[in-house]
Design a protein around this motif. Structure first.
Motif, PDB file in Angstrom:
ATOM      1  N   ASN A  65       0.818  -1.213   0.000  1.00  0.00           N
ATOM      2  CA  ASN A  65       0.000   0.000   0.000  1.00  0.00           C
ATOM      3  C   ASN A  65       0.852   1.263   0.000  1.00  0.00           C
ATOM      4  O   ASN A  65       0.529   2.233  -0.694  1.00  0.00           O
ATOM      5  CB  ASN A  65      -0.963  -0.009   1.188  1.00  0.00           C
ATOM      6  CG  ASN A  65      -2.022  -1.078   1.044  1.00  0.00           C
ATOM      7  OD1 ASN A  65      -2.452  -1.401  -0.057  1.00  0.00           O
ATOM      8  ND2 ASN A  65      -2.424  -1.665   2.151  1.00  0.00           N
ATOM      9  N   ASN A  68       2.348   1.667  -3.444  1.00  0.00           N
ATOM     10  CA  ASN A  68       1.339   2.130  -4.395  1.00  0.00           C
ATOM     11  C   ASN A  68       1.146   3.639  -4.297  1.00  0.00           C
ATOM     12  O   ASN A  68       1.033   4.324  -5.321  1.00  0.00           O
ATOM     13  CB  ASN A  68       0.019   1.397  -4.175  1.00  0.00           C
ATOM     14  CG  ASN A  68      -0.974   1.687  -5.262  1.00  0.00           C
ATOM     15  OD1 ASN A  68      -0.663   1.528  -6.446  1.00  0.00           O
ATOM     16  ND2 ASN A  68      -2.154   2.136  -4.881  1.00  0.00           N
ATOM     17  N   LYS A  69       1.120   4.189  -3.091  1.00  0.00           N
ATOM     18  CA  LYS A  69       0.983   5.638  -2.913  1.00  0.00           C
ATOM     19  C   LYS A  69       2.156   6.380  -3.544  1.00  0.00           C
ATOM     20  O   LYS A  69       1.973   7.386  -4.226  1.00  0.00           O
ATOM     21  CB  LYS A  69       0.868   5.999  -1.430  1.00  0.00           C
ATOM     22  CG  LYS A  69      -0.452   5.626  -0.822  1.00  0.00           C
ATOM     23  CD  LYS A  69      -0.482   5.955   0.650  1.00  0.00           C
ATOM     24  CE  LYS A  69      -1.751   5.408   1.287  1.00  0.00           C
ATOM     25  NZ  LYS A  69      -1.739   5.541   2.737  1.00  0.00           N
ATOM     26  N   GLU A  72       1.899   6.136  -7.407  1.00  0.00           N
ATOM     27  CA  GLU A  72       0.852   6.999  -7.961  1.00  0.00           C
ATOM     28  C   GLU A  72       1.348   8.431  -8.096  1.00  0.00           C
ATOM     29  O   GLU A  72       1.025   9.115  -9.066  1.00  0.00           O
ATOM     30  CB  GLU A  72      -0.402   6.945  -7.089  1.00  0.00           C
ATOM     31  CG  GLU A  72      -1.197   5.675  -7.265  1.00  0.00           C
ATOM     32  CD  GLU A  72      -2.396   5.591  -6.336  1.00  0.00           C
ATOM     33  OE1 GLU A  72      -2.480   6.374  -5.362  1.00  0.00           O
ATOM     34  OE2 GLU A  72      -3.250   4.724  -6.582  1.00  0.00           O
ATOM     35  N   LEU A  80       2.658  -3.082 -10.173  1.00  0.00           N
ATOM     36  CA  LEU A  80       2.930  -3.391  -8.772  1.00  0.00           C
ATOM     37  C   LEU A  80       2.125  -4.628  -8.424  1.00  0.00           C
ATOM     38  O   LEU A  80       0.925  -4.675  -8.670  1.00  0.00           O
ATOM     39  CB  LEU A  80       2.517  -2.204  -7.891  1.00  0.00           C
ATOM     40  CG  LEU A  80       2.603  -2.391  -6.382  1.00  0.00           C
ATOM     41  CD1 LEU A  80       4.052  -2.502  -5.931  1.00  0.00           C
ATOM     42  CD2 LEU A  80       1.929  -1.222  -5.678  1.00  0.00           C
ATOM     43  N   TRP A  81       2.792  -5.624  -7.880  1.00  0.00           N
ATOM     44  CA  TRP A  81       2.069  -6.828  -7.490  1.00  0.00           C
ATOM     45  C   TRP A  81       2.784  -7.537  -6.351  1.00  0.00           C
ATOM     46  O   TRP A  81       3.958  -7.320  -6.103  1.00  0.00           O
ATOM     47  CB  TRP A  81       1.861  -7.770  -8.673  1.00  0.00           C
ATOM     48  CG  TRP A  81       3.058  -8.483  -9.193  1.00  0.00           C
ATOM     49  CD1 TRP A  81       3.523  -9.707  -8.798  1.00  0.00           C
ATOM     50  CD2 TRP A  81       3.959  -8.054 -10.224  1.00  0.00           C
ATOM     51  NE1 TRP A  81       4.638 -10.059  -9.513  1.00  0.00           N
ATOM     52  CE2 TRP A  81       4.929  -9.061 -10.397  1.00  0.00           C
ATOM     53  CE3 TRP A  81       4.025  -6.915 -11.013  1.00  0.00           C
ATOM     54  CZ2 TRP A  81       5.949  -8.959 -11.319  1.00  0.00           C
ATOM     55  CZ3 TRP A  81       5.052  -6.814 -11.942  1.00  0.00           C
ATOM     56  CH2 TRP A  81       5.992  -7.817 -12.090  1.00  0.00           C
ATOM     57  N   TYR A 134      -8.875  -6.623  -4.633  1.00  0.00           N
ATOM     58  CA  TYR A 134      -7.700  -7.053  -5.363  1.00  0.00           C
ATOM     59  C   TYR A 134      -8.069  -7.950  -6.530  1.00  0.00           C
ATOM     60  O   TYR A 134      -9.062  -8.663  -6.494  1.00  0.00           O
ATOM     61  CB  TYR A 134      -6.740  -7.811  -4.436  1.00  0.00           C
ATOM     62  CG  TYR A 134      -6.227  -6.960  -3.316  1.00  0.00           C
ATOM     63  CD1 TYR A 134      -5.175  -6.080  -3.515  1.00  0.00           C
ATOM     64  CD2 TYR A 134      -6.801  -7.020  -2.050  1.00  0.00           C
ATOM     65  CE1 TYR A 134      -4.703  -5.283  -2.489  1.00  0.00           C
ATOM     66  CE2 TYR A 134      -6.338  -6.227  -1.016  1.00  0.00           C
ATOM     67  CZ  TYR A 134      -5.293  -5.359  -1.243  1.00  0.00           C
ATOM     68  OH  TYR A 134      -4.835  -4.564  -0.230  1.00  0.00           O
ATOM     69  N   GLN A 155      -2.874  -8.033  -7.330  1.00  0.00           N
ATOM     70  CA  GLN A 155      -2.759  -6.644  -7.788  1.00  0.00           C
ATOM     71  C   GLN A 155      -4.012  -5.894  -7.345  1.00  0.00           C
ATOM     72  O   GLN A 155      -5.051  -6.506  -7.109  1.00  0.00           O
ATOM     73  CB  GLN A 155      -2.649  -6.581  -9.302  1.00  0.00           C
ATOM     74  CG  GLN A 155      -1.436  -7.272  -9.864  1.00  0.00           C
ATOM     75  CD  GLN A 155      -1.470  -7.341 -11.377  1.00  0.00           C
ATOM     76  OE1 GLN A 155      -2.458  -7.779 -11.959  1.00  0.00           O
ATOM     77  NE2 GLN A 155      -0.394  -6.918 -12.009  1.00  0.00           N
ATOM     78  N   LEU A 156      -3.910  -4.576  -7.296  1.00  0.00           N
ATOM     79  CA  LEU A 156      -5.091  -3.767  -7.000  1.00  0.00           C
ATOM     80  C   LEU A 156      -6.044  -3.789  -8.180  1.00  0.00           C
ATOM     81  O   LEU A 156      -5.608  -3.825  -9.342  1.00  0.00           O
ATOM     82  CB  LEU A 156      -4.699  -2.320  -6.709  1.00  0.00           C
ATOM     83  CG  LEU A 156      -4.180  -2.039  -5.305  1.00  0.00           C
ATOM     84  CD1 LEU A 156      -3.687  -0.605  -5.216  1.00  0.00           C
ATOM     85  CD2 LEU A 156      -5.260  -2.290  -4.274  1.00  0.00           C
ATOM     86  N   LYS A 158      -8.076  -2.067 -10.819  1.00  0.00           N
ATOM     87  CA  LYS A 158      -7.969  -0.727 -11.418  1.00  0.00           C
ATOM     88  C   LYS A 158      -9.070  -0.515 -12.409  1.00  0.00           C
ATOM     89  O   LYS A 158      -9.547  -1.352 -13.039  1.00  0.00           O
ATOM     90  CB  LYS A 158      -6.606  -0.525 -12.078  1.00  0.00           C
ATOM     91  CG  LYS A 158      -5.506  -0.405 -11.044  1.00  0.00           C
ATOM     92  CD  LYS A 158      -4.259   0.056 -11.692  1.00  0.00           C
ATOM     93  CE  LYS A 158      -3.160   0.210 -10.652  1.00  0.00           C
ATOM     94  NZ  LYS A 158      -1.963   0.769 -11.135  1.00  0.00           N
TER      95      LYS A 158
END
Length: 158
Positions: A65, A68-69, A72, A80-81, A134, A155-156, A158
């Protein structure tokens, strides 16, 4: 098997270390990532007990997390995974990949199998995260000794 002593201190330090600022990552305009990765449970302590594995998975998702921030805000394309190895906790890792001068391998295409999330995910994962946010898939590898290892890619959405 040797008893794992000092768990409380170990997990306290694990949570302190599982922050993106503790890794020497460059998020400048000139930077790139070529399958950069880190293993949270490098020694494989999570193989000894489910509760230990859960603590490492929590730390891995905390790192995920935070990464990821940062990514971004980086402003470049990236992947990202998290990769979790069902049989070996020491193989669990966070990956960052972006366009890079080493090879034209972005975006990386995993050869994944469809996954029935409810039936196939291990409890050490479903107890720690909310799987709905996810995208989760799996694949298998055959090791040199003939063992088949099942891996999960997370992964997130999206």
């Amino acid at each position: 098997m040797k008893k794992f002593r000092g768990k409380r201190r170990y997990f306290r330090n694990l949570q302190k270390e599982a922050h993106i600022k503790n890794y020497d990552l460059d998020f400048s305009a000139e930077s790139w990532f070529d399958f950069w990765h880190t293993h949270i449970d490098f020694c494989g302590h999570g193989n000894d007990a489910v509760n230990i594995r859960k603590q490492h998975v929590k730390a891995l998702f905390n790192l995920f997390n935070e990464a990821n921030k940062e990514l971004e805000n980086w402003g470049k394309p990236y992947q990202l995974w998290i990769e979790l190895c069902h049989e070996d906790a020491s193989m669990d890792a966070l990956f960052i990949h972006s366009p890079n001068p080493n090879a034209a391998n972005f975006p990386y295409q995993h050869s994944l199998n469809p996954l029935n999330v409810k039936a196939e995910l291990p409890a050490y994962l479903t107890d720690v995260i909310s799987v709905e946010q996810y995208k989760i898939a799996s694949y298998e590898t055959i090791e040199e000794d003939g063992r088949v290892e099942k891996l999960f890619i997370i992964q997130l959405q999206k």
